[in-house]
Motif scaffolding. Structure first.
Motif: not given
Lengths: 179, 183
Positions: B147-166
């Motif tokens: 999944l792209s970071f955009k899809e991950i952020s949507e999936e987890l309900g967080v911002s893209i930056n949060t997903a990237l930082s994790r």
């Protein structure tokens, strides 16, 4: 450009725009720190990709497929609204059957279809209340009162007993069968 | 499988074709099982979850809209199920590596280097399993589900930056592990 490891990660996964990609590429050539991070990242994912892959048995695949066929069949059955169709048919059928019960004589507020017949000792009326009114005055009045009571009574059995008694009395009074 | 093939597969599944089911299972069971297994780390639980994933795919196939990739859509379903399962299990995943039937990894034939590589992979797997839940989730969704970071952020309900930082924290920890085990 500042050192942003998150941007390097996005670049590694090819999620950067054209302009960003160019910027990161030129930054990577200049910055040994980011370069090291990038190569370590590559190394990590190459190692991760070498992981042994779990394999499913043929038997298990077959089991899944059979379950999915069942699910598809169920969906097809659900697809046609059998349950709704049956409910609608049942409602229509019960309406047709109960139509005479619902059809009330406006004058008497009693059903206009034959209710009880008089046959020997079994006293069951078979006449309509209007006919009773026209033909036998006394019967009409008493019968009408009786009918009203009959319909108010909660117990059917009691009503029948009462009906029999009343009808016997009419027989004696009129000395002739009602119908 | 390319996009047009997937489109055709989805249409056939929506029409209730049984051959399409075979194709779906044959093409994607490996990928989905791998993803689920990396989350759950238990063969039997993974098999159950895989079956449930396919069932959900079939049940929801009529509501599938061709917005993203079909694979991503399926991976989301699998990852959701795995995450729900782990949440309900409420314990740290265990490694049942010995029970796992695996494909032999291709590469070096030297027994010593093979052993070393196996050891390194096992340690990396353990390192991923020991990551904090949020970081592991992002790492596996990106790496296994693709999944792209955009899809991950949507999936987890967080911002893209949060997903990237994790992801960044996860990568840093795993890199440290790798550096420790490499000679």
């Amino acid at each position: 450009m500042n050192c942003q490891n998150e941007d390097i990660i996005r670049f590694f996964y090819k999620e950067t725009s054209g302009e960003e990609t160019e910027q990161i590429k030129s930054h990577l050539q200049e910055c040994p720190c980011c370069q090291a991070f990038y190569y370590n990242l590559e190394d990590l994912f190459l190692t991760w990709k070498r992981q042994e892959k779990p394999v499913l048995s043929e038997e298990f695949s077959g089991k899944i497929k059979r379950k999915l066929y069942q699910e598809l069949d169920e969906q097809k059955t659900i697809g046609f609204p059998w349950s709704r169709f049956l409910i609608a048919a049942a409602i229509l059928f019960s309406l047709v059957l109960s139509w005479p019960l619902l059809k009330f004589d406006q004058k008497t507020t009693l059903p206009s279809f034959p209710i009880v017949k008089t046959q020997g000792k079994t006293f069951i009326f078979s006449g309509e209340i209007d006919q009773l009114r026209k033909n036998v005055r006394k019967v009409k009045q008493t019968e009408y009162r009786f009918m009203q009571r009959y319909f108010k009574k909660p117990s059917f059995h009691k009503s029948i007993v009462s009906l029999q008694k009343k009808t016997k009395r009419f027989h004696k009074k009129l000395e002739s069968p009602l119908f | 499988m390319d996009k047009s093939k997937n489109k055709n597969l989805v249409e056939r599944l929506q029409n209730g074709e049984k051959r399409a089911v075979d194709e779906l299972v044959d093409s994607y069971q490996g990928m989905l099982f791998q993803l689920i297994f990396r989350f759950v780390l238990d063969r039997y639980e993974s098999e159950d979850l895989l079956q449930e994933t396919f069932m959900r795919i079939i049940r929801r196939i009529n509501s599938y809209e061709e917005q993203g990739r079909f694979e991503s859509w399926m991976c989301k379903i699998a990852a959701n199920l795995a995450c729900d399962h782990l949440r309900s299990r409420k314990r740290k995943p265990l490694l049942y590596h010995d029970e796992l039937e695996t494909k032999p990894s291709s590469g070096k034939d030297n027994p010593a280097s093979l052993f070393q590589e196996k050891e390194a992979l096992s340690l990396l797997e353990k390192a991923v399993a020991s990551l904090p839940w949020e970081q592991r989730q992002v790492f596996l969704l990106r790496e296994e589900a693709g999944l792209s970071f955009k899809e991950i952020s949507e999936e987890l309900g967080v911002s893209i930056n949060t997903a990237l930082s994790r992801m960044h924290y996860a990568v840093k920890k795993l890199q440290n592990h790798l550096q420790r085990i490499s000679p």
